[in-house]
Design a protein around this motif. Structure first.
Motif, PDB file in Angstrom:
ATOM      1  N   LEU A   6      33.092  49.986  41.684  1.00  0.00           N
ATOM      2  CA  LEU A   6      33.139  48.677  41.110  1.00  0.00           C
ATOM      3  C   LEU A   6      34.749  48.085  41.320  1.00  0.00           C
ATOM      4  O   LEU A   6      35.558  48.940  41.096  1.00  0.00           O
ATOM      5  N   ASP A   9      34.197  42.603  37.600  1.00  0.00           N
ATOM      6  CA  ASP A   9      33.114  42.587  36.592  1.00  0.00           C
ATOM      7  C   ASP A   9      33.701  41.512  35.608  1.00  0.00           C
ATOM      8  O   ASP A   9      34.690  41.285  35.139  1.00  0.00           O
ATOM      9  N   SER A  10      32.462  40.751  35.247  1.00  0.00           N
ATOM     10  CA  SER A  10      32.886  39.514  34.199  1.00  0.00           C
ATOM     11  C   SER A  10      33.328  39.929  33.001  1.00  0.00           C
ATOM     12  O   SER A  10      33.935  39.429  32.210  1.00  0.00           O
ATOM     13  N   CYS A  12      34.938  43.283  32.161  1.00  0.00           N
ATOM     14  CA  CYS A  12      35.648  44.529  32.259  1.00  0.00           C
ATOM     15  C   CYS A  12      36.607  44.650  30.983  1.00  0.00           C
ATOM     16  O   CYS A  12      36.998  43.561  30.644  1.00  0.00           O
ATOM     17  N   ARG A  70      37.493  41.391  46.655  1.00  0.00           N
ATOM     18  CA  ARG A  70      36.327  41.305  45.730  1.00  0.00           C
ATOM     19  C   ARG A  70      34.962  41.674  46.840  1.00  0.00           C
ATOM     20  O   ARG A  70      35.123  41.550  48.070  1.00  0.00           O
ATOM     21  N   SER A 216      27.402  41.546  43.944  1.00  0.00           N
ATOM     22  CA  SER A 216      28.635  40.811  43.611  1.00  0.00           C
ATOM     23  C   SER A 216      29.395  41.712  42.688  1.00  0.00           C
ATOM     24  O   SER A 216      30.616  41.117  42.525  1.00  0.00           O
ATOM     25  N   ARG A 217      29.045  42.870  42.221  1.00  0.00           N
ATOM     26  CA  ARG A 217      29.823  43.618  41.454  1.00  0.00           C
ATOM     27  C   ARG A 217      30.235  44.961  41.970  1.00  0.00           C
ATOM     28  O   ARG A 217      30.918  45.784  41.381  1.00  0.00           O
ATOM     29  N   SER A 218      29.238  45.391  42.910  1.00  0.00           N
ATOM     30  CA  SER A 218      29.680  46.893  43.436  1.00  0.00           C
ATOM     31  C   SER A 218      29.360  46.797  44.987  1.00  0.00           C
ATOM     32  O   SER A 218      28.656  46.440  45.616  1.00  0.00           O
ATOM     33  N   TYR A 249      29.285  49.630  33.626  1.00  0.00           N
ATOM     34  CA  TYR A 249      30.404  48.883  34.590  1.00  0.00           C
ATOM     35  C   TYR A 249      31.907  49.002  34.187  1.00  0.00           C
ATOM     36  O   TYR A 249      32.861  48.298  34.299  1.00  0.00           O
TER      37      TYR A 249
END
Length: 474
Positions: A6, A9-10, A12, A70, A216-218, A249
């Protein structure tokens, strides 16, 4: 084994943001080092009454402050640089009419934008590999400052000099990054073992089952995660375990281990013949030997009274591969073994007095430190019964407690001695897991951790040319 990396993350936490920044920083430093090694060709030209030669172009400073790292779904890993700058220096030789001038020129490239996307796949050996790289680099403008006696006279020469320099620099950035990814980074990835020995008995297969999946996150990677007997490497265990699901996450990396991962290890040890031992001589507790002698006194007298003073031994052999069960409350391992009670007459073959079945259940605590995954076992339940008659099973009741004590003192430490060193998780030299946390789910374990770089990416790649052999794994 399911492994997810990861980087964004929105929601985090602060800790996660800190370590995400460290990965971005290492990537940024590596890109800066690669670009600083760009070699520019000599430039010669003529403009009116000016003749010029530009040599020894060197990048003196890179300021990639506006860099981002990203994930791009179904594409890969994106490294994006916006509105940054590069400082250069080069030597000039300029002839104007009859005047000849030499000196150093300092230049700066501004509005540097670099957009690089890495696509990752599983290669033929099941190893993570960068398949291709797409790159787009643009420099908005370039400025040069002349020094020397004629500096003010031909400042206008800077216009066409910087135009040519900007064109050449644009042409050099992407090839440099392509070579860095496809050659240097891939060479480092090739040093990460995908199939290696754990000890003299078993090995482990960490090969990827399919291509990584980018969300989108990992970055999600599905490893085989299977142990094998070194003497029967083609033997496999059917995987009936549930597929792990990772929903956390809070950490940078999550490693999910299903029941199959642990079962394949015990299956491999079992087929290698490791799960058996003899309790005899100094290993035999005196009180247990006395109890055995009392329990089987009648059987000895019926067989041969001359065996009354002969030493006893217990032969333990696991008769089927142990099975793992993972619940939210923890992990347990069930093991069944055949215990043979033997008397050892001097100079003669052993004489079997009895055969019993031993059922044991162990609590298994999983931990990870650095790159090593370890398991610690504690005896939870113990039961023995005779393989010959129900009546003998009743006679064995007094042996329950001393045999359990013997297991706790002899067998359990032996098992933990095999597993306390741990099995190594495949990471490049210079990367380690820190701040590990272990969570138990129904059918699998999830281990979360953050990444720590003990070496820079450049140092890790430099050391990958001579990989060190895997030693002392378990």
């Amino acid at each position: 084994v399911f492994w997810t990396l990861l980087l964004a993350d929105s929601g985090c936490s602060i800790c996660k943001v800190c370590f995400v920044f460290s990965v971005k920083l290492e990537t940024q430093k590596f890109v800066e080092e690669e670009l600083s090694n760009i070699s520019m060709p000599e430039m010669k030209g003529k403009e009116g009454r000016f003749q010029y030669t530009i040599t020894d172009v060197k990048i003196t400073e890179l300021n990639l402050t506006h860099a981002d790292l990203r994930f791009i779904p179904e594409v890969g890993l994106l490294f994006d640089v916006q509105n940054s700058s590069i400082s250069l220096s080069f030597n000039r030789q300029i002839l104007y009419w009859f005047f000849y001038d030499t000196g150093n020129i300092n230049a700066s490239a501004e509005g540097v934008n670099i957009n690089t996307a890495l696509n990752m796949i599983r290669d033929d050996e099941g190893r993570l590999k960068i398949n291709n790289i797409t790159c787009d680099a643009k420099i908005a403008k370039m400025r040069a400052k002349f020094s020397g006696t004629l500096g003010r006279v031909y400042d206008f020469v800077a216009t066409f000099l910087t135009t040519g320099m900007r064109f050449l620099l644009n042409q050099q950035i992407c090839p440099a990054l392509n070579h860095a990814a496809l050659v240097h980074v891939n060479s480092m990835l090739e040093t990460i073992p995908v199939r290696t020995e754990v000890d003299q008995f078993i090995g482990i297969d960490y090969s990827l089952i399919d291509d990584p999946v980018v969300t989108s996150r990992s970055l999600d990677m599905h490893f085989r995660g299977m142990f094998f007997d070194l003497s029967h490497q083609n033997d496999t265990l059917v995987n009936y375990a549930v597929d792990p699901v990772i929903r956390e996450y809070d950490r940078m990396v999550y490693l999910a281990l299903s029941e199959f991962f642990f079962d394949s290890g015990m299956f491999s040890y079992h087929t290698a013949g490791i799960f058996q031992m003899d309790i005899v001589n100094e290993k035999m507790p005196k009180d247990l030997e006395m109890l055995l002698r009392t329990t089987y006194f009648g059987a000895i007298m019926m067989l041969n009274p001359a065996l009354v003073d002969a030493p006893f031994s217990l032969h333990l052999a696991v008769n089927s591969p142990p099975k793992t069960s993972i619940k939210t409350s923890g992990a347990t391992v069930v093991m069944t073994a055949i215990v043979k009670v033997m008397v050892l007459p001097p100079g003669q073959p052993p004489v079997q007095l009895s055969s019993m079945t031993m059922e044991t259940k162990f609590n298994a605590k999983v931990s990870m430190k650095g790159k090593r995954l370890a398991v610690h076992a504690d005896l939870r339940r113990f039961k023995i019964f005779s393989n010959q008659s129900a009546l003998e099973s009743l006679a064995l009741i007094p042996l329950q407690a001393p045999l359990k004590t013997m297991l706790q003192m002899s067998v359990v430490p032996l098992i933990n001695n095999w597993t306390k060193r741990g099995v190594q998780i495949p990471l490049a030299d210079g990367m380690d897991f820190i701040e590990e946390v272990v969570e138990y789910h129904n059918g699998f374990i999830v281990i979360g951790a953050n990444l720590h770089f003990s070496k820079g990416l450049r140092e890790m790649i430099s050391g990958s040319t001579k990989p060190e052999p895997e030693t002392d794994i378990i």
